[in-house]
Design a protein around this motif. Sequence first.
Motif, PDB file in Angstrom:
ATOM      1  N   LYS A  87     -56.278  26.820  45.427  1.00 47.37           N
ATOM      2  CA  LYS A  87     -55.271  25.811  45.067  1.00 47.37           C
ATOM      3  C   LYS A  87     -53.840  26.339  45.164  1.00 47.37           C
ATOM      4  O   LYS A  87     -52.895  25.576  44.996  1.00 47.37           O
ATOM      5  CB  LYS A  87     -55.573  25.264  43.685  1.00 47.37           C
ATOM      6  CG  LYS A  87     -56.762  24.300  43.732  1.00 47.37           C
ATOM      7  CD  LYS A  87     -57.333  23.985  42.399  1.00 47.37           C
ATOM      8  CE  LYS A  87     -58.666  23.265  42.588  1.00 47.37           C
ATOM      9  NZ  LYS A  87     -59.658  23.628  41.622  1.00 47.37           N
ATOM     10  N   ALA A  88     -53.700  27.632  45.453  1.00 43.53           N
ATOM     11  CA  ALA A  88     -52.340  28.152  45.649  1.00 43.53           C
ATOM     12  C   ALA A  88     -51.732  27.566  46.915  1.00 43.53           C
ATOM     13  O   ALA A  88     -50.522  27.382  47.007  1.00 43.53           O
ATOM     14  CB  ALA A  88     -52.383  29.672  45.758  1.00 43.53           C
ATOM     15  N   LEU A  89     -52.564  27.275  47.904  1.00 47.29           N
ATOM     16  CA  LEU A  89     -52.058  26.701  49.154  1.00 47.29           C
ATOM     17  C   LEU A  89     -52.471  25.250  49.336  1.00 47.29           C
ATOM     18  O   LEU A  89     -51.738  24.455  49.910  1.00 47.29           O
ATOM     19  CB  LEU A  89     -52.547  27.512  50.351  1.00 47.29           C
ATOM     20  CG  LEU A  89     -51.740  28.754  50.711  1.00 47.29           C
ATOM     21  CD1 LEU A  89     -52.295  29.406  51.938  1.00 47.29           C
ATOM     22  CD2 LEU A  89     -50.280  28.413  50.949  1.00 47.29           C
ATOM     23  N   ASN A 118     -53.006  22.121  47.447  1.00 42.82           N
ATOM     24  CA  ASN A 118     -52.972  21.408  46.169  1.00 42.82           C
ATOM     25  C   ASN A 118     -53.343  19.934  46.307  1.00 42.82           C
ATOM     26  O   ASN A 118     -53.712  19.301  45.343  1.00 42.82           O
ATOM     27  CB  ASN A 118     -51.615  21.566  45.469  1.00 42.82           C
ATOM     28  CG  ASN A 118     -50.490  21.534  46.464  1.00 42.82           C
ATOM     29  OD1 ASN A 118     -50.432  20.623  47.267  1.00 42.82           O
ATOM     30  ND2 ASN A 118     -49.626  22.535  46.431  1.00 42.82           N
ATOM     31  N   VAL A 119     -53.227  19.398  47.525  1.00 42.12           N
ATOM     32  CA  VAL A 119     -53.662  18.012  47.773  1.00 42.12           C
ATOM     33  C   VAL A 119     -54.538  17.977  49.028  1.00 42.12           C
ATOM     34  O   VAL A 119     -54.461  18.876  49.853  1.00 42.12           O
ATOM     35  CB  VAL A 119     -52.457  17.052  47.968  1.00 42.12           C
ATOM     36  CG1 VAL A 119     -51.701  16.844  46.681  1.00 42.12           C
ATOM     37  CG2 VAL A 119     -51.514  17.572  49.050  1.00 42.12           C
ATOM     38  N   THR A 132     -57.141  18.906  41.910  1.00 43.55           N
ATOM     39  CA  THR A 132     -57.593  18.995  40.513  1.00 43.55           C
ATOM     40  C   THR A 132     -58.214  17.676  40.050  1.00 43.55           C
ATOM     41  O   THR A 132     -58.887  17.631  39.028  1.00 43.55           O
ATOM     42  CB  THR A 132     -56.394  19.327  39.610  1.00 43.55           C
ATOM     43  OG1 THR A 132     -55.293  18.498  39.990  1.00 43.55           O
ATOM     44  CG2 THR A 132     -56.001  20.783  39.724  1.00 43.55           C
ATOM     45  N   GLU A 174     -54.331  13.282  47.653  1.00 41.77           N
ATOM     46  CA  GLU A 174     -54.888  13.290  46.294  1.00 41.77           C
ATOM     47  C   GLU A 174     -54.982  14.738  45.792  1.00 41.77           C
ATOM     48  O   GLU A 174     -55.386  15.634  46.550  1.00 41.77           O
ATOM     49  CB  GLU A 174     -56.284  12.657  46.317  1.00 41.77           C
ATOM     50  CG  GLU A 174     -56.685  12.131  44.963  1.00 41.77           C
ATOM     51  CD  GLU A 174     -57.939  11.269  45.042  1.00 41.77           C
ATOM     52  OE1 GLU A 174     -58.783  11.432  44.163  1.00 41.77           O
ATOM     53  OE2 GLU A 174     -58.063  10.479  45.992  1.00 41.77           O
ATOM     54  N   ALA A 175     -54.613  14.952  44.542  1.00 43.69           N
ATOM     55  CA  ALA A 175     -54.612  16.317  43.993  1.00 43.69           C
ATOM     56  C   ALA A 175     -56.026  16.892  43.922  1.00 43.69           C
ATOM     57  O   ALA A 175     -56.956  16.197  43.498  1.00 43.69           O
ATOM     58  CB  ALA A 175     -53.997  16.310  42.611  1.00 43.69           C
TER      59      ALA A 175
END
Lengths: 284, 374
Positions: A126-128, A130-131, A139, A136-137
């Motif tokens: 998720k460092a690179l 994120n969507v 997470t 859409e995220a």
Amino acid sequence: MAVAVIVPIIWPMEPFEIPSTLAKDAFETVENLPEGSNVLLAFDYDPGSAPELQPMATAWVWHCAKKHHRMYFMALWPLGVNMVQDTVDQVIHKDYPELEEGVDYVNLAFRTGNEGVIKVIVTNLKALFNVDSRGEALTQIPMTKKIVSLRDMNLIISVSAGYPGTKEWIQYAGTPYGIKVVGGCTGVQAPLLYPYYPGQMQGMLGAIKGASEYEHLLSTKYPEYKYGPSYSPDTPKDKLKPRKNFTQGLTRMGPQLIAHCLILVLIVLGNIALYMQRRAREAV
Amino acid sequence: MLRTFGIIVVALALVWVVVRTFMGDMGYGYFEVTGEGKAINQVSVCRFELNERTKALADATALARSDIDKARENAALTDTERAERIAEAESLIAENEAASATLAKTVHFSWSRTIGIWLAAFFTLCIMSFLYKDNPLYRFAEHTFVGASAAYWMVVTFWNMAIPIAIGRLFPRFVKFNLAPGHPLDSWVEKLAAENWLAKIVNYEAVVGSGLNAPWYQLMNWWYWIPMAFGVMLLWRLAPTGQWISRWPLAFIIGGTAGIRMVGFLQADFVAQIRSSITPLFVLREAGGNSLAFQQAFYCSMNSIILLLGMITVLIYFFFSLEHKGVVGRISRVGIWVLMITFGAGFGFTVMGRIALLVGRFQFLVQDWINYSP
């Protein structure tokens, strides 16, 4: 050469296929993963090499969907995203409409940075990313919520046309972290990747021949791949028609066969001509 | 003579394709499935399937029509039998016609697809024209390709990297409301509060759970000003003075890349490749411990022996501290053979790759552009 290639396109032929150990191992690796495994599919190619690589990408996505693996698509090439979308449309939307984006598969899209991207996501995805490709995220997406890094993947399938590609996936993810890697590559790349098999790469499809072998293995085990979801073993053989979009590898081996035969004939003729020329010169 | 012949062939091909396209004598290559069609078929159907379905329906209809003719001509049939057969065939024809009509409703002629296919065919032929000689059409196609690729690369990189990764980390709220609605503000603030060294100075904890209302400086990941500054320094090369500034980020990029690649090569190519080369010469058992059949044992053992011999002979060929004479000369000669076989195999693969690309282009021209469906 043009005639040798066009004629088998107009009158298609499918040469007899004997799968190599490399293709068998690539097939078995996907086949033997437990259902619901996490599979990262890296599409590092563009339309320029699609004639060689799209057949294997299609076969791999179909196989993963058949085995109910969770598919994480991504690309280190900008146009790879379009190749992912085309393959998803062609395979998942067509044969597996029940699969849901975000639950069964996700398109993480493209990130620039070549092997740097692999180096980062192997410890923190998720460092690179994120969507996803829809914006859409990660997470919030069910299948990416719990994914921390590449080490959560059970297999990396890399379809690549050069740099960055399979070699980088082996160098920065497969070998240092022990993640299984299978690769599909262009003919130019194949000799460079052979040394990684079987120690660092579980299987490999070299160019259109590899794709054809994989399609053969897939159609033998799952005839519905070749003949469509409505396939039934009771259907008479003469009424079975192979699906063109799913057998591109097999059908493209016809023109390959004729073209290679032509090259062989030309080499022999060239050598004969050279030999006769030499003899004529010696006689003078 | 050859030039005139080529021009005539290309002109005739163009006329043929135009006539086929606009007179309706063609498959569904230039069509797209309508929304209604997608609903009927559940998913999108491809042109190959549409062509095949249409052909199958047309064949079945033709067969039914010939059955009617045969029934009319067959004197051995009674009137009732004849009527029954004709009625059966007519009902089949009606069914097929209804199915064809439904199929036709599910697709529509697509101008965007048609223009796309024609442009692609035009550029393909322009590039292929180089086989004759360098010409303006070839150069036009080449320049268009390079320009379009560069533009595409720039746009994709901007929206996939510059916006979400660089600007998105510095001004996340602006990016979320104006450029990328999927931007995960809350999770970022949580991450900043948990991991960032600046958490000692900036009170990230205070805004966890209310990312949308937090002050801008509490949403900003201040570390990202460093790569941002490097980016500006890199672009300094374009400025009239002070181009030397761009050398600093360039040095950082080269140093960083060399470091990353060296580790990768050492692990995956040096150590792992040496390990992969150390294999038992005589393989009598498989990895699980089961004995191998003679044929398999022979095959695996030969593989290991050839690998060892090939490696040693090639290494000796590249060992220049000894003069390549006598035994060393003979071994290095074998090394050359091993190298030549390797290059030959590599060249063979390259030829296969190039032919595959040619097949792909010809398939496009024959199946998509000319719309021929075998």
